[in-house]
Design a protein around this motif. Structure first.
Motif, PDB file in Angstrom:
ATOM      1  N   GLY A 100       0.798  -1.222   0.000  1.00  0.00           N
ATOM      2  CA  GLY A 100       0.000   0.000   0.000  1.00  0.00           C
ATOM      3  C   GLY A 100       0.825   1.264   0.000  1.00  0.00           C
ATOM      4  O   GLY A 100       0.307   2.354  -0.239  1.00  0.00           O
ATOM      5  N   GLU A 101       2.122   1.132   0.249  1.00  0.00           N
ATOM      6  CA  GLU A 101       3.031   2.277   0.296  1.00  0.00           C
ATOM      7  C   GLU A 101       3.771   2.483  -1.020  1.00  0.00           C
ATOM      8  O   GLU A 101       4.478   3.494  -1.183  1.00  0.00           O
ATOM      9  CB  GLU A 101       4.067   2.059   1.413  1.00  0.00           C
ATOM     10  N   LEU A 102       3.663   1.564  -1.965  1.00  0.00           N
ATOM     11  CA  LEU A 102       4.532   1.588  -3.147  1.00  0.00           C
ATOM     12  C   LEU A 102       4.398   2.868  -3.970  1.00  0.00           C
ATOM     13  O   LEU A 102       5.393   3.545  -4.245  1.00  0.00           O
ATOM     14  CB  LEU A 102       4.257   0.364  -4.023  1.00  0.00           C
ATOM     15  N   VAL A 149      -5.755   3.253   6.164  1.00  0.00           N
ATOM     16  CA  VAL A 149      -4.864   2.366   5.409  1.00  0.00           C
ATOM     17  C   VAL A 149      -3.403   2.782   5.483  1.00  0.00           C
ATOM     18  O   VAL A 149      -2.562   2.224   4.786  1.00  0.00           O
ATOM     19  CB  VAL A 149      -5.305   2.266   3.936  1.00  0.00           C
ATOM     20  N   ARG A 150      -3.069   3.707   6.345  1.00  0.00           N
ATOM     21  CA  ARG A 150      -1.687   4.170   6.449  1.00  0.00           C
ATOM     22  C   ARG A 150      -0.801   3.159   7.187  1.00  0.00           C
ATOM     23  O   ARG A 150      -1.278   2.169   7.755  1.00  0.00           O
ATOM     24  CB  ARG A 150      -1.641   5.515   7.171  1.00  0.00           C
ATOM     25  N   ASP A 155      -2.857  11.645   2.710  1.00  0.00           N
ATOM     26  CA  ASP A 155      -1.983  12.025   1.607  1.00  0.00           C
ATOM     27  C   ASP A 155      -2.636  11.982   0.235  1.00  0.00           C
ATOM     28  O   ASP A 155      -2.089  12.501  -0.730  1.00  0.00           O
ATOM     29  CB  ASP A 155      -0.754  11.108   1.589  1.00  0.00           C
ATOM     30  N   GLY A 156      -3.782  11.342   0.123  1.00  0.00           N
ATOM     31  CA  GLY A 156      -4.449  11.275  -1.171  1.00  0.00           C
ATOM     32  C   GLY A 156      -3.900  10.229  -2.115  1.00  0.00           C
ATOM     33  O   GLY A 156      -4.311  10.173  -3.283  1.00  0.00           O
ATOM     34  N   VAL A 157      -3.004   9.383  -1.636  1.00  0.00           N
ATOM     35  CA  VAL A 157      -2.394   8.354  -2.481  1.00  0.00           C
ATOM     36  C   VAL A 157      -2.813   6.962  -2.033  1.00  0.00           C
ATOM     37  O   VAL A 157      -3.388   6.177  -2.794  1.00  0.00           O
ATOM     38  CB  VAL A 157      -0.852   8.458  -2.474  1.00  0.00           C
ATOM     39  N   ARG A 158      -2.541   6.646  -0.767  1.00  0.00           N
ATOM     40  CA  ARG A 158      -2.676   5.257  -0.316  1.00  0.00           C
ATOM     41  C   ARG A 158      -4.122   4.780  -0.292  1.00  0.00           C
ATOM     42  O   ARG A 158      -4.406   3.647  -0.698  1.00  0.00           O
ATOM     43  CB  ARG A 158      -2.006   5.114   1.056  1.00  0.00           C
ATOM     44  N   ALA A 159      -5.044   5.598   0.165  1.00  0.00           N
ATOM     45  CA  ALA A 159      -6.444   5.178   0.176  1.00  0.00           C
ATOM     46  C   ALA A 159      -6.969   5.003  -1.243  1.00  0.00           C
ATOM     47  O   ALA A 159      -7.701   4.049  -1.536  1.00  0.00           O
ATOM     48  CB  ALA A 159      -7.297   6.189   0.942  1.00  0.00           C
ATOM     49  N   ARG A 160      -6.608   5.907  -2.138  1.00  0.00           N
ATOM     50  CA  ARG A 160      -7.078   5.790  -3.526  1.00  0.00           C
ATOM     51  C   ARG A 160      -6.549   4.516  -4.189  1.00  0.00           C
ATOM     52  O   ARG A 160      -7.295   3.781  -4.829  1.00  0.00           O
ATOM     53  CB  ARG A 160      -6.654   7.022  -4.335  1.00  0.00           C
ATOM     54  N   MET A 161      -5.252   4.270  -4.051  1.00  0.00           N
ATOM     55  CA  MET A 161      -4.677   3.089  -4.704  1.00  0.00           C
ATOM     56  C   MET A 161      -5.236   1.806  -4.100  1.00  0.00           C
ATOM     57  O   MET A 161      -5.540   0.850  -4.822  1.00  0.00           O
ATOM     58  CB  MET A 161      -3.153   3.116  -4.596  1.00  0.00           C
TER      59      MET A 161
END
Length: 531
Positions: free
Chosen positions: A167-169, A284-285, A327-333
């Motif tokens: 989830g961090e990629l 999801v962080r 951050d707007g990245v991890r939840a979306r992905m």
């Protein structure tokens, strides 16, 4: 009288995406040998400790089954005593289900089958272990990102690997590989997290070449290559510039896939429908970030592992999922994958504010009545008992790492059988890691034998905190089938078992197609390539 449900009726819930919980109440070892696609493992002896978190809404429909072990009546009773109001037994159990639907080996099967489907449709780029070794030997401009949990990475990893859970990629890759010329290798222990991780990078349209290590550390080991152990390097957090680029990539892909974003008012609307729909609020962080602060009511479910093993957090197939990050990245992905896995998922917009008066959607389950506090004994009282037999209900790996001196390992589901097999006439004391599982099985144990039965208050942890020693010599009252031996974890797996696991994974797409209940849909990227 407990209701029953047929296999056809159960499967119809999945096809129509209606809420349903399917509980396999056997030991995990038996569950891993054969189970329906969306069954979750909750042994009958652990219902009170595991079920409330997995199924937070007491009116969610729950189905229990076994394979003829005669656990289901006891399991249904225990589920009902917790306060759940819609409990059924699967007619004919596993054997009847197998006549109309596919049954699967292993654990985490929906995600593993989905990963194979993703690769077959998207042709996710990958390299064999020998090809990756050659790249590492000939090229310094390579970043190896290990998509597993940090604990797994720390146990063993391939050379030059850095921990970067799946989830961090997309969140971290542009900082880990700032040059577009850098080759990125994504690996896991087997196949799924490598595939999903690499495809996440492809879907985010990063400029780097990204490849999965085909067959992960299993493939690496089978090739005779050496792994590293006890490594702790992590991919760095993104700079503001890298984060902005990652956010734009995640926004573009999530919008293309169709992930809905919600604000505070929409969040309130969704959770207010909790009486008829189960809602999970998931942060999801990274766990370390979550520990530093998180919204009330949101459970930490790191995005990569949530996609890999959804059943660790979510028991209700057909429920609504609301994901949160900052951050707007991890939840979306994460949401893009869960949506393709057939879940109804929403992302809480990172710039929105969570209402302070949000009513957290969770029902309170009831505790199973104990045989009063008279059944609990302290560590000091245990030390003063004579002719005592200590029976440990911990999972076998936990038991093996340390247990009370002389304690016997027993099967939770088969506790009555094991207690009757004991010799002696003195009292029996049940223990478990924190005492909870021992406590909720006390009444059942007392019904099974004529000997006095107590449970250790606070369990093995209380014994250890009191300064008393533990031992590791095993005493198996039961065969330790409570935990499935995963052929992709640790460093001492037999090559034959590892190869058999890979062969099984390669066959999952065909099995999934024959089953017809998954509701998976892999999205192909038909957007224009970035300039």
């Amino acid at each position: 009288m407990v209701k029953s449900i047929t296999a056809h009726e159960l499967r119809r819930h999945w096809v129509l995406r209606k809420e349903i919980v399917l509980l396999d109440v056997r030991e995990e070892g038996r569950y891993a040998e054969s189970h329906p696609l969306f069954a979750i493992s909750v042994p009958v002896s652990e219902i009170e400790s595991k079920l409330p978190a997995l199924v937070p809404r007491i009116s969610a429909p729950i189905v229990v089954y076994d394979d003829g072990e005669n656990y289901v009546a006891r399991a249904a009773s225990r589920v009902s005593k917790l306060g759940y109001t819609d409990v059924s037994i699967l007619e004919g159990g596993l054997s009847s289900y197998s006549l109309v639907g596919e049954v699967y080996r292993d654990v985490g099967v929906p995600s593993k089958a989905f990963g194979e489907l993703v690769e077959s449709i998207n042709h996710t780029p990958s390299l064999s272990a020998r090809e990756v070794k050659n790249v590492l030997d000939s090229n310094d401009d390579v970043v190896v990102l290990d998509a597993r949990r940090f604990e797994e990475f720390n146990t063993m990893s391939i050379p030059r690997g850095r921990s970067c859970p799946g989830g961090e990629l997309v969140y971290r890759v542009l900082e880990a590989a700032p040059s577009p010329e850098t080759t990125v290798i994504v690996n896991c222990a087997g196949r799924t997290r490598s595939i999903i991780g690499t495809q996440s990078l492809v879907n985010s349209q990063i400029p780097n070449k990204a490849h999965a290590l085909r067959n992960g550390t299993i493939g690496w080991t089978l090739e005779g290559l050496q792994v590293d152990t006890k490594k702790s390097e992590r991919a760095p957090r993104p700079s503001p510039e890298a984060l902005e680029r990652a956010r734009k990539s995640a926004e573009s892909w999530a919008e293309y896939v169709g992930v809905p974003l919600i604000d505070g008012d929409q969040l309130v609307t969704l959770v207010s429908g909790y009486e008829i729909r189960t809602v999970y609020l998931l942060d999801v962080r990274d766990p370390e970030e979550y520990a530093l602060g998180h919204p009330t009511g949101f459970t930490n479910a790191p995005g990569g592992q949530l996609v890999q093993a959804t059943e660790e957090w979510i028991g209700v197939r057909g429920a609504q999922l609301i994901l949160y990050d900052t951050d707007g990245v991890r939840a979306r992905m994460t949401a893009t994958w869960l949506l393709q896995l057939g879940w109804e998922v929403y992302v809480f917009h990172e710039r929105a504010a969570i209402p302070q008066d949000l009513a957290i959607p969770r029902d309170e389950t009831k505790a199973i009545s104990q045989s009063a506090e008279s059944g609990a004994i302290t560590t000091d009282e245990l030390r003063n008992l004579s002719s005592v037999t200590i029976v440990d209900l911990a999972r076998s790996p936990t038991y093996s790492k340390g247990h009370l001196p002389g304690a016997l390992f027993a099967s939770g589901p088969e506790l009555a059988r094991d207690l009757r097999a004991l010799g002696g006439e003195g009292p029996v004391v049940l223990t478990s890691p924190d005492g909870d599982v021992a406590a909720v099985n006390l009444e059942y144990a007392r019904e099974s034998v004529t000997r006095q039965v107590f449970y250790l208050k606070g369990g093995t942890a209380a014994w250890k905190e009191a300064g008393h020693p533990l031992e590791t010599e095993p005493r198996w009252l039961s065969e330790p089938i409570d935990v499935y031996k995963r052929p992709y974890e640790g460093t001492n797996n037999a090559p034959k078992a590892m190869q058999a696991y890979l062969d099984w994974e390669y066959g999952l797409v065909a099995q999934l197609a024959n089953d017809g209940v998954s509701c998976f849909h892999v999205v192909r990227d038909k957007r224009d390539s970035p300039k």
